[in-house]
Design a protein around this motif. Structure first.
Motif, mmCIF file in Angstrom:
data_model
loop_
_atom_site.group_PDB
_atom_site.id
_atom_site.type_symbol
_atom_site.label_atom_id
_atom_site.label_comp_id
_atom_site.label_asym_id
_atom_site.label_seq_id
_atom_site.Cartn_x
_atom_site.Cartn_y
_atom_site.Cartn_z
ATOM 1 N N GLN A 63 0.812 -1.219 0.000
ATOM 2 C CA GLN A 63 0.000 0.000 0.000
ATOM 3 C C GLN A 63 0.840 1.262 0.000
ATOM 4 N N LEU A 64 1.959 1.222 0.694
ATOM 5 C CA LEU A 64 2.792 2.403 0.886
ATOM 6 C C LEU A 64 4.200 2.124 0.386
ATOM 7 N N ARG A 65 4.730 3.049 -0.445
ATOM 8 C CA ARG A 65 6.069 2.854 -1.004
ATOM 9 C C ARG A 65 6.840 4.166 -1.007
ATOM 10 N N PHE A 66 8.147 4.047 -1.079
ATOM 11 C CA PHE A 66 8.998 5.217 -1.233
ATOM 12 C C PHE A 66 8.937 5.690 -2.686
ATOM 13 N N ALA A 67 9.148 6.969 -2.866
ATOM 14 C CA ALA A 67 9.130 7.538 -4.212
ATOM 15 C C ALA A 67 10.204 6.878 -5.076
ATOM 16 N N GLY A 68 9.847 6.599 -6.317
ATOM 17 C CA GLY A 68 10.808 6.017 -7.245
ATOM 18 C C GLY A 68 10.732 4.509 -7.351
ATOM 19 N N PHE A 69 9.879 3.870 -6.545
ATOM 20 C CA PHE A 69 9.739 2.419 -6.586
ATOM 21 C C PHE A 69 8.313 2.056 -6.973
ATOM 22 N N ALA A 70 8.169 1.330 -8.081
ATOM 23 C CA ALA A 70 6.825 0.969 -8.563
ATOM 24 C C ALA A 70 6.749 -0.466 -9.069
ATOM 25 N N ASP A 71 7.883 -1.144 -9.152
ATOM 26 C CA ASP A 71 7.887 -2.514 -9.664
ATOM 27 C C ASP A 71 7.195 -3.474 -8.707
ATOM 28 N N ALA A 72 6.642 -4.543 -9.270
ATOM 29 C CA ALA A 72 6.003 -5.580 -8.454
ATOM 30 C C ALA A 72 7.057 -6.317 -7.632
ATOM 31 N N TRP A 73 6.679 -6.710 -6.416
ATOM 32 C CA TRP A 73 7.558 -7.538 -5.600
ATOM 33 C C TRP A 73 7.583 -8.943 -6.199
ATOM 34 N N GLU A 74 8.658 -9.650 -5.951
ATOM 35 C CA GLU A 74 8.851 -10.966 -6.547
ATOM 36 C C GLU A 74 8.733 -12.058 -5.486
ATOM 37 N N GLN A 75 8.038 -13.144 -5.828
ATOM 38 C CA GLN A 75 7.954 -14.275 -4.905
ATOM 39 C C GLN A 75 9.150 -15.189 -5.120
#
Length: 243
Positions: A63-75
């Motif tokens: 829900q909350l991210r730092f600016a500049g990060f938008a990629d999906a997390w990886e399993q």
């Protein structure tokens, strides 16, 4: 009984001294309450960040991210993103331990101090056995610093790329009750731990999340120490200022 209480003899000073003592302890109690409230707020703040900065319900995006990060997390499998040092653990019977200045870690964290060490540096420890795997009444993962000894009741690992502090927070969020392989007592064997599915971001995003959580943990520890010192101070004054 009421009669017993009313007939009990007590030693008291004059009114002026009572007032000064009362004011003094009222001030101490105010400081104690202030630090307790700050501690509660900081812990709630950290819990809020943990809930919002890690994906949940199968999502690949928090829900909350730092600016500049938008990629999906990886399993990934935990064993794929970490290096295990379990083979280097050495248990010491209590009867053979020699007291010293090095922490001796087990499933519940530091359980003793010994005169030698087998690890040096920052590692992440995860309890291998014990009721806490199911009950979770205390931390299940620990971050080490410096020289220490480790028995075979906690797994030891480092992240291959990223932040060990992020890994620590990630491990604390997992529900291990469904992975319990113990019979007499709960247990997480090495194969189970290595096969755990976890969601991770890039190494850079891990670093940002870890920095925030580390700063909150430092603030929590600071207020905890101040609170404990004030409580000990009050206890000492109570002993010295009353007959």
């Amino acid at each position: 009984t009421k009669g017993d209480m009313e007939s009990k003899s007590v030693t008291i000073p004059n009114i002026d001294e009572q007032n000064q003592i009362g004011t003094f302890f009222q001030h101490l109690d105010h400081l104690i309450t202030l630090h307790q409230r700050k501690l509660v707020k900081l812990k709630k703040l950290k819990q809020g960040y943990l809930q919002k900065m890690f994906p949940k319900n199968g999502s690949k995006f928090p829900q909350l991210r730092f600016a500049g990060f938008a990629d999906a997390w990886e399993q990934r499998k935990l064993g794929e993103i970490t290096i295990s040092f379990d083979s280097q653990r050495v248990p010491l019977e209590s009867s053979t331990r020699q007291s010293g200045s090095y922490p001796y870690y087990g499933a519940t964290g530091v359980i003793d101090s010994v005169n030698d060490y087998i690890f040096d540096g920052e590692y992440v420890l995860l309890a291998e056995d014990g009721a806490n795997i199911v009950t979770r009444t205390s931390p299940i993962a620990y971050l080490t610093h410096g020289k220490f000894w480790l028995n075979n009741h906690a797994h030891i690992m480092k992240v291959r790329e990223g932040s060990d502090y992020f890994l620590l927070s990630l491990l604390e969020k997992i529900d291990y009750s469904k992975f319990n392989s113990g019979t007499a007592q709960p247990k997480l064997n090495s194969k189970t731990v290595s096969g755990l599915n976890v969601m991770i971001p890039t190494a850079q995003e891990q670093m940002h999340i870890a920095a925030l959580l580390r700063s909150l943990d430092k603030a929590i520890a600071l207020h905890q120490r101040k609170l404990e010192k004030l409580q000990e101070l009050k206890k000492g004054y109570l002993q010295m200022m009353f007959c």
